[in-house]
Each structure stands twice: as structure tokens, then as C-alpha cells.
Design a protein around this motif. Structure first.
Motif, short mmCIF file in Angstrom:
data_model
loop_
_atom_site.label_atom_id
_atom_site.label_comp_id
_atom_site.label_asym_id
_atom_site.label_seq_id
_atom_site.Cartn_x
_atom_site.Cartn_y
_atom_site.Cartn_z
N ASP A 134 12.31 -1.63 1.58
CA ASP A 134 11.78 -2.97 1.11
C ASP A 134 10.42 -3.26 1.93
OD1 ASP A 134 13.16 -2.88 -1.32
OD2 ASP A 134 14.28 -4.57 -0.73
N ASN A 138 6.59 -3.35 1.26
CA ASN A 138 5.88 -4.58 1.19
C ASN A 138 4.53 -4.49 2.15
OD1 ASN A 138 7.56 -6.29 -0.56
ND2 ASN A 138 8.80 -6.91 1.05
N GLN A 142 0.72 -4.93 0.87
CA GLN A 142 -0.30 -5.52 1.50
C GLN A 142 -1.47 -4.90 1.89
OE1 GLN A 142 1.34 -7.42 5.08
NE2 GLN A 142 -0.74 -7.78 6.04
#
Length: 218
Positions: A134, A138, A142
Motif C-alpha cells: 500500500d 500510494n 502520487q
């Protein structure tokens, strides 16, 4: 130029189904695993008509110097330009060391010259455990807001319960996470490494309640 995106999950399926053909056994060290896997994708790129380069490089504006790319595919077509490549079709990184996972993402999504922004990105990254996925995903979401590459991350980690490697592929479009597939990597009776998808691994079918299920997290 409009970006040319691949079906990267199709590449993952080929990677899984052809892994046994790399002839990797318990006698090979980690460097040989890296070499064989990079060579596999280099050959794939050449078969698809791209120019493939191992240990290529591109300029990193943040660091102010060139940084290596494990593998690159470049598109050449003299009908449009007989002096320059048209675009960087693929940048691939493979990393054995799990605590270099952030560095791998920085390489794949570095700030660089326009001509070196890859249309497609593949990262093959060993990680300590599934809990790390995770965080890395992420980070990709981004960074890809700016780069807008078609991306696939292949995470590999050791599963102590089943005594094998988990192989989890996450596919991202510039809009976000789009697909997840899971496989295993194990040794056969001749001590050679192979891969197969979770749904094809017989011990999992006999013990479905104990199988770790991967969920799509956006």
C-alpha cells in the motif's frame, strides 16, 4: 507525441508462464536471476520491434546527473525521424534488495528531460512483506500524477505459511489502479524455479480458506 500504452498485464502473464524457461535453479545467485529476467524482457522488446538497451541511462534533474535504467525500449522509425528515437517506450527496473523499494520508484518516476519520459513503466521489486504494498502504491499514484505513464509493479515476497514466493502485479493507468493479479514462485522437483497463477496452484485449491486473497485498493 501521443503516448503509446501497452497491455502490461499481458506482459505479466507471459512473465509468469515463461518463467520456467529461464532455467533458474537453486544453484544460481541473485545476480543471475536479475540478469535472466532482464534478458527476458529485452528479448520481448526486440521481438515487438523496439530497440532494447540493458543498463541504459537518463538524466535526473533532481540529482543533476544521469542515472542508470536496468532496461529501456526505444521506438525507432526512419519514416518519421532518421536521426532520433521517437520515444522511450518502456523503462524497467528490477531490484532484489527490499529496502531499496523507494529508490526503485524514484528511478522509474524521476524528473527528467521530455524525451526520456517513459510511456510505459515496469518495476519488479522484492519487498519484506505484503504490508509494504500500500505504501509503495500510494507513492506511485502520487508521482504518476505528473509523469502519466502506464505502469505495472510486480511485488515479490516470501510467504512463510506456504514456504514459497508471492508474486503480485498491480497495473496503473494515469487515472489510477486498474487491475491486480497474483501468482506464486516456487521450485519444482528438479529444484528449478517456476511461476503459476494462484488459481492454477493445486495446493491452494485444496485449502482455499487459507489462501491469502489480494484485494484491489485504490
Amino acid at each position: 507525441m501521443e503516448k503509446q500504452y501497452f497491455n502490461l498485464m499481458q506482459f505479466f502473464e507471459g512473465y509468469v508462464r515463461n518463467y520456467r524457461r529461464m532455467n533458474l535453479s537453486h544453484l544460481h545467485n541473485r545476480s543471475m536471476f536479475t540478469k535472466r529476467e532482464i534478458d527476458y524482457f529485452a528479448t520481448l522488446g526486440e521481438m515487438l520491434g523496439f530497440d532494447a538497451f540493458v543498463e541504459d541511462s537518463k538524466f535526473d534533474k533532481t540529482k543533476g546527473r544521469s542515472r542508470p535504467m536496468d532496461l529501456s525500449w526505444w521506438k525507432w522509425d526512419a519514416r518519421f525521424d532518421d536521426e532520433n528515437f521517437l520515444y522511450l517506450a518502456l523503462h524497467l527496473e528490477r531490484e532484489n534488495v527490499w529496502n531499496k523499494d523507494v529508490e526503485t520508484i524514484e528511478k522509474l518516476f524521476s524528473q527528467t528531460e521530455e524525451a526520456y519520459i517513459p510511456h510505459n513503466v515496469i518495476g519488479i521489486q522484492f519487498i519484506e512483506s505484503a504490508e509494504r504494498i500500500d505504501y509503495i502504491n500510494n507513492l506511485i499514484l502520487q508521482k504518476n500524477k505528473t509523469q502519466k505513464s502506464n505502469t505495472m509493479m510486480i511485488y515479490r515476497y516470501y510467504d512463510t505459511e506456504f514456504d514459497l514466493e508471492r508474486v503480485c502485479a498491480y497495473s496503473f493507468t494515469p487515472m489510477g489502479l486498474s487491475e491486480v493479479r497474483t501468482a506464486i514462485c516456487n521450485q519444482d522437483q528438479s529444484s528449478c524455479w517456476y511461476m503459476c497463477f494462484d488459481e492454477e496452484f493445486a495446493p491452494f485449491q485444496n485449502n482455499k480458506d487459507s489462501v491469502h486473497s489480494m484485494s484491489v485498493r485504490i
